[in-house]
Design an enzyme around this catalytic site. Sequence first.
Site, short mmCIF file in Angstrom:
data_model
loop_
_atom_site.label_atom_id
_atom_site.label_comp_id
_atom_site.label_asym_id
_atom_site.label_seq_id
_atom_site.Cartn_x
_atom_site.Cartn_y
_atom_site.Cartn_z
N PHE A 102 0.58 -1.06 -0.10
CA PHE A 102 0.02 0.15 0.43
C PHE A 102 1.21 1.61 -0.16
O PHE A 102 1.61 1.50 0.82
CB PHE A 102 -1.30 -0.38 1.30
CG PHE A 102 -1.62 1.33 1.74
CD1 PHE A 102 -2.42 1.56 0.19
CD2 PHE A 102 -1.22 1.87 2.88
CE1 PHE A 102 -3.52 3.43 0.95
CE2 PHE A 102 -2.75 3.21 3.49
CZ PHE A 102 -2.89 3.87 1.94
N SER A 103 0.68 1.95 -0.82
CA SER A 103 1.40 3.54 -0.84
C SER A 103 3.40 3.28 -1.49
O SER A 103 3.14 2.60 -2.22
CB SER A 103 0.92 4.44 -0.16
OG SER A 103 1.68 5.71 -0.05
N TRP A 104 3.58 3.80 -0.01
CA TRP A 104 5.24 3.10 0.13
C TRP A 104 5.14 2.05 0.27
O TRP A 104 6.31 1.53 -0.25
CB TRP A 104 5.83 3.98 1.37
CG TRP A 104 7.36 4.04 1.54
CD1 TRP A 104 8.30 4.90 1.39
CD2 TRP A 104 7.55 3.41 2.12
NE1 TRP A 104 9.34 4.47 1.54
CE2 TRP A 104 9.57 3.37 2.14
CE3 TRP A 104 7.72 1.74 2.33
CZ2 TRP A 104 10.55 2.62 2.31
CZ3 TRP A 104 8.37 0.54 2.95
CH2 TRP A 104 9.79 1.25 3.24
N GLY A 106 3.80 -0.49 -1.63
CA GLY A 106 3.76 -0.64 -2.96
C GLY A 106 4.71 -0.86 -3.38
O GLY A 106 5.45 -1.55 -4.57
N THR A 128 -0.40 2.96 -4.99
CA THR A 128 0.85 2.77 -5.78
C THR A 128 1.75 3.71 -6.72
O THR A 128 0.66 3.72 -8.13
CB THR A 128 1.92 1.95 -4.72
OG1 THR A 128 2.80 1.96 -4.83
CG2 THR A 128 1.58 0.88 -5.91
#
Length: 269
Positions: A102-104, A106, A128
């Site tokens: 998730f996000s970073w 990813g 991401t």
Amino acid sequence: MSGGPELRTFTVGGRTLRVSVRPGDGTLTPLLLLNGIGASLEVLQPFVDALDPRREVIRFDVPGVGGSPKPVLPYTMMTFAPVVAGLLSQLGHREAVDVLGFSWGGGLAQQFAVQHRRRCRRLVLAATGTGSLMVPAHPRVLSKMLTPRRHRDPDYARDIAGEIYGGTMRQHPERAAEALHAQSRLGPRRGYYYQLAAGAGWTSLPLLRMIQQPTLVLAGDDDPIIPEVNPRLMARLIPGAELHLYRGGHLALVTEAPELAPVVDRFLS
């Protein structure tokens, strides 16, 4: 059937990590969750709660965030991926697990899927992008991502939530502070900056064609941090990837977990 999560501490490759394991019943492949920048493992609790209870779910705090002590030395995506593999080994997972970043997280998930391909069965990339080489967010959004203040100051999180997270945060910015657990931030600010440094100069663009696992790219149509063109490009470059574009913003995996968890469960199953 699964019980409550177990919190333990592991030291892998010189990195001490606080780890949560929600037991499953052994019928489904375990899922490893890799979290966003500055976020402790508790942030993803609504998503974990919405997943199939038969599925084992593994989470951890990166060094210097949540309950993990700050690192002695900096790390990069490439040097931290083996730490993730070592943690899975210590947990007894010699076979491949499913991975959601998730996000970073990813970015770390993409690196892990290429660097340790035999340890990753299926891959989910949520909210991401491809790191330093991507269509960037607006400079106003990027400037607010350079500090961890939103994780520690609920009023500030409410003030900027709509602008940086989009989606339902535009109408209900107070949900951002709740989702980020601003009151319970445990780790030192330095952990946030270590995460920023780990991603500085890193890009997954040369790696995308090397991702061989079945991949789901999960993205919002109103995500100011990750403009929509980025996940569309990722889904095109990763062989056979599936794109699921939802109506919402950057934090929807947490704030709209009941809608998105079934999408992930279906893909993994």
